[in-house]
Every structure is written in C-alpha cells, then in structure tokens.
Design an enzyme around this catalytic site. Structure first.
Site, PDB file in Angstrom:
ATOM      1  CG  HIS A   1     -73.354   6.595  71.101  1.00  0.00           C
ATOM      2  ND1 HIS A   1     -74.153   7.633  70.670  1.00  0.00           N
ATOM      3  CD2 HIS A   1     -72.209   7.165  71.551  1.00  0.00           C
ATOM      4  CE1 HIS A   1     -73.508   8.780  70.828  1.00  0.00           C
ATOM      5  NE2 HIS A   1     -72.336   8.520  71.363  1.00  0.00           N
TER       6      HIS A   1
ATOM      7  CE  LYS B   1     -51.312   7.984  76.329  1.00  0.00           C
ATOM      8  NZ  LYS B   1     -50.255   8.581  77.171  1.00  0.00           N
TER       9      LYS B   1
ATOM     10  CB  SER C   1     -70.892   8.162  68.655  1.00  0.00           C
ATOM     11  OG  SER C   1     -69.735   8.974  68.786  1.00  0.00           O
TER      12      SER C   1
ATOM     13  CE  LYS D   1     -74.601  10.314  73.537  1.00  0.00           C
ATOM     14  NZ  LYS D   1     -74.008  11.014  74.693  1.00  0.00           N
TER      15      LYS D   1
ATOM     16  CB  THR E   1     -74.991   8.205  78.792  1.00  0.00           C
ATOM     17  OG1 THR E   1     -75.447   9.543  79.053  1.00  0.00           O
ATOM     18  CG2 THR E   1     -75.705   7.700  77.542  1.00  0.00           C
TER      19      THR E   1
ATOM     20  CB  THR F   1     -73.204  19.030  93.654  1.00  0.00           C
ATOM     21  OG1 THR F   1     -72.475  19.961  94.454  1.00  0.00           O
ATOM     22  CG2 THR F   1     -74.654  19.024  94.094  1.00  0.00           C
TER      23      THR F   1
ATOM     24  NE  ARG G   1     -66.425  21.879  67.832  1.00  0.00           N
ATOM     25  CZ  ARG G   1     -66.601  20.582  67.624  1.00  0.00           C
ATOM     26  NH1 ARG G   1     -67.812  20.072  67.697  1.00  0.00           N
ATOM     27  NH2 ARG G   1     -65.578  19.788  67.352  1.00  0.00           N
TER      28      ARG G   1
ATOM     29  CB  THR H   1     -65.812  15.540  66.364  1.00  0.00           C
ATOM     30  OG1 THR H   1     -65.906  16.677  67.230  1.00  0.00           O
ATOM     31  CG2 THR H   1     -66.759  14.474  66.852  1.00  0.00           C
TER      32      THR H   1
END
Length: 407
Positions: free
Chosen positions: A217, A156, A189, A248, A245, A278, A21, A363
């Site tokens: 998204h 799970k 996404s 975005k 989020t 923080t 990348r 990904t």
C-alpha cells in the site's frame, strides 16, 4: 451427509451476522475513471463513482501504460505460454524485474502473479533455505503473510501490532543462534498506520534477524521515486526482502519481491508458488513496467494523491465523522456494526451513485466495521463534494442516525 444443507447453513451464518459479501458488477470507463457503470441485478445500468478502488493514482487508464500494453499485445499475443521455467519467461518479464530491482535499489527482483502469491510463496519457502528459522510477525499483517508463515512448518512468534517492546521480548527469549526474520508492513491498509520501521531495523541488527517488508500500500505513492515508505525513510538498504504489488498504485496486475540476486535465485528455485504457476501475460508485464518507469519521475501525481487524501480527511473531520487518520492516504470511517455498515454502503450506492464497499470481520475486528475511502488524483472537486454531501445527509438525517451508526 447433506452437503447442500451444510453450504446453506454456512452462507446463512454470514447473512445473519451481516457479513455476507456482495459483488457489485461495475464496468470501468477508460478515460473517465473513477466514473463507472453499475450493472444492477435486474439488468438496468446506473452511473457510479468508485471510492474504494486500489488504482490509487489512476494508472490503470494512463496513456503510457495502455500504449505499452497494446504494443506488447500486438507483438506477442495474449498469454505467456507457460511457467517461468518452461517458455514463460519473456523479454517483458525481464524488463519488469529490472525496473523493480532498480526501483528498490536491490540486485534483483522476482515477479509473481500477485502480491498475495509473492508473500505466500516466499514466506512459506524461507524455512527450507534457513533451517530452524523463526519468523516474528506483526499481529496485523496481511492474510497472505499469515498464510505463508502458517504453511511453512517453521517456528513463528506473533508480536503485538507495532509494539517494539513485545517484539524485543520475543526476540530476546529465543536462541541467539537461531536464524530469525521479522515480517511487517510499511502501511497497514485497514487503519492506514505506519510501522516503526527504523526501530524494527535496529532490533533486527541487534538480534541478527532478516527483515521482510510488505510495501503493497505504499509502492508508487511514497518516496522520491515511488519505492515506498522505506525509500522515504532512507531505509531500503536495511530491508532484506521487499514485497510489492503492481495491482494498486501501478494500476495493472502482479506482485514481486526485491532482494539480493542470491535470495531471488533461491526463492525462484525452491518456491512451488513460483515454479508451478503460469507467468503473467507479456502485455501485463509491459504495462506494469511502463507504469513503474513513469512513476519514478512523476512526483506531481504523488503530491496530488496526498493532497486529495488530506482534503477528504479534513472535510470528514469537520462533519464530526469518526475517521482514523494516521497521516497516510487511506481514509477509514468507523461505523462499528456490520449491518449498519452494509446499509450505509447500499444507500450510498443506490441513492447517490457512490460505490464504497463495507469492510467487516474478519478483515477488521468486530466492532470496528467501516467504510474505507481511497481518494485519488482522478477524484475531482465535484466528486468530492458529492461524497461529502451524501455522507452528511445519510449520517445526520436518515433513520440510521449518527448514534445508531456508531453503536
């Protein structure tokens, strides 16, 4: 042990597979986005148009957001000064949480430094609150959800993507008395497909499971007030925990969960990812609150966004490009090879001033490497025309012809 040699070998593997990348150094231009400046490695500069950003609605440069941030910065300074437990909770954080709780129709919301941390911290903490909890996770859930579930030490079950029969079978195979939670996303996404949310909620009711929904998204972009797909489908009251989020569509930074007051209080009290981090700078919280508040009433901006996505998909389909279209705002063009994907990305950038980052394994699965375009209301007709023309030229006439590019 030759540590440097091992690092060299690990990095070389990525280069050999075409998966290394590269960070593109860009400088966004306030008031001109999606136009930006690319600072090349040799120090020269080139104007570019960003087509892969997550600032879906251009709120990162909206005057309402910037004014709120300037006001908070002038009033409070730069940082929050501590964790939420120790001097880091300000009126700006509380106002933002109130806006988010109202957005999702929940009693409370809890603010984190990112949606990744919100997912990780919440999902890794839930088994402490519900001993014996079994989490049923969609196979294509985001890495942050996977990490939180992996780290929690509980049981799970991974069900096939959007496969209700597989989810039902896994729920039915477990102890009916065991606490359960189904974790899934509203919009995935990479392909832009939607979860069968109503049916998942029905299964949750049938088997006595909690529901955990990632709306990252979708928040800001879907629903009458921008609360996401659950709002569109009138299902917010059936979702126990909503993750979202602020980085975005809301154009700032941060993540959150929205749930009952007791659920947020318990996560706040037990999650290390919340307790020991923080808090966001007050100016960031102020800007995010202003963005959330504004988008609750700006349906026109959401409509423009959807229109732009539909136009781009229609034009790319007309060119015969292999796009994935599930009806969302995400526009993936499948290339199918990591090396060719990177080459196409490089040519778009260097020859046409168009920045779209290649998306490769892990990904997305191998063989589905792609360019993912994210059109927005700030991409005008000229930007759209240049993108379509560049793709047409590269796909049809370059040495990397269409047959090579698609494998």
């Amino acid at each position: 042990m030759n540590y440097t040699q091992h690092l060299d070998q690990a990095l070389q593997r990525l280069h050999d597979e075409g998966r290394y990348r590269t960070f593109i150094d860009i400088e966004r231009q306030k008031g001109a986005f999606p136009h930006a400046v690319w600072r090349r490695p040799d120090g020269t500069e080139q104007p570019v148009t960003v087509w892969c950003g997550n600032d879906y609605l251009g709120m990162g440069q909206h005057p309402v957001v910037l004014a709120a941030m300037h006001e908070a910065l002038d009033a409070t300074g730069a940082g929050s000064g501590g964790t939420r437990n120790i001097s880091g909770t300000t009126v700006y954080h509380k106002r933002l949480e109130s806006e988010l709780a109202d957005l999702h129709g929940k009693e409370a919301a809890l603010l984190f430094t990112s949606a990744y941390i919100a997912n990780d911290a919440t999902l890794s903490t839930l088994p402490k609150l519900f001993p014996g909890l079994i989490i049923y996770s969609d196979s294509l859930n985001h890495a942050s959800m996977i990490e939180g579930i992996r780290r929690n030490g509980g049981a799970k079950r991974i069900f096939r993507h959007n496969d209700l029969d597989d989810l039902r079978a896994k729920l039915a195979a477990d102890d009916p008395a065991a606490p359960k939670l189904i974790a899934f996303e509203s919009i995935y996404s990479m392909d832009g497909d939607f979860a069968p949310m109503r049916e998942i909620c029905d299964l949750a009711d049938e088997f006595g499971a909690l529901t955990y929904l990632d709306e990252v998204h979708a928040v800001g972009m879907y629903g009458a007030r921008g609360a996401g797909v659950a709002e569109c489908e009138r299902l917010m009251h059936r979702i126990d925990i909503i993750n979202g989020t602020l980085a975005k569509a809301f154009g700032v930074m941060g993540g959150y969960i929205a749930a009952t007051a007791k659920m947020c209080d318990a996560i706040r009290s037990y999650a290390p990812g919340f307790i020991f981090t923080t808090s966001l700078p007050p100016a960031v919280a102020a800007g995010a609150a202003a963005s959330v508040r504004h988008l609750k009433t700006d349906q026109d901006l959401r409509d423009q966004h959807q229109t732009q996505a539909k136009i781009l998909k229609l034009r790319l389909k007309g060119m015969g490009l292999p796009i994935i279209d599930h009806g969302s705002h995400i526009v993936p063009v499948i290339v199918g090879d990591p090396v060719h994907t990177k080459m196409l990305s490089d040519m778009l950038l260097e020859d046409h001033g168009i920045y779209v980052q290649p998306i490769n394994f892990p990904t997305v699965p191998r063989g589905t490497e792609r360019l993912r375009f994210t059109p927005s209301p700030v991409h005008g007709p000229d930007e759209m025309n240049r993108l379509v023309a560049a793709l047409d030229t590269l796909w049809s006439h370059c040495a990397l012809n269409r047959q090579e590019l698609t494998g």
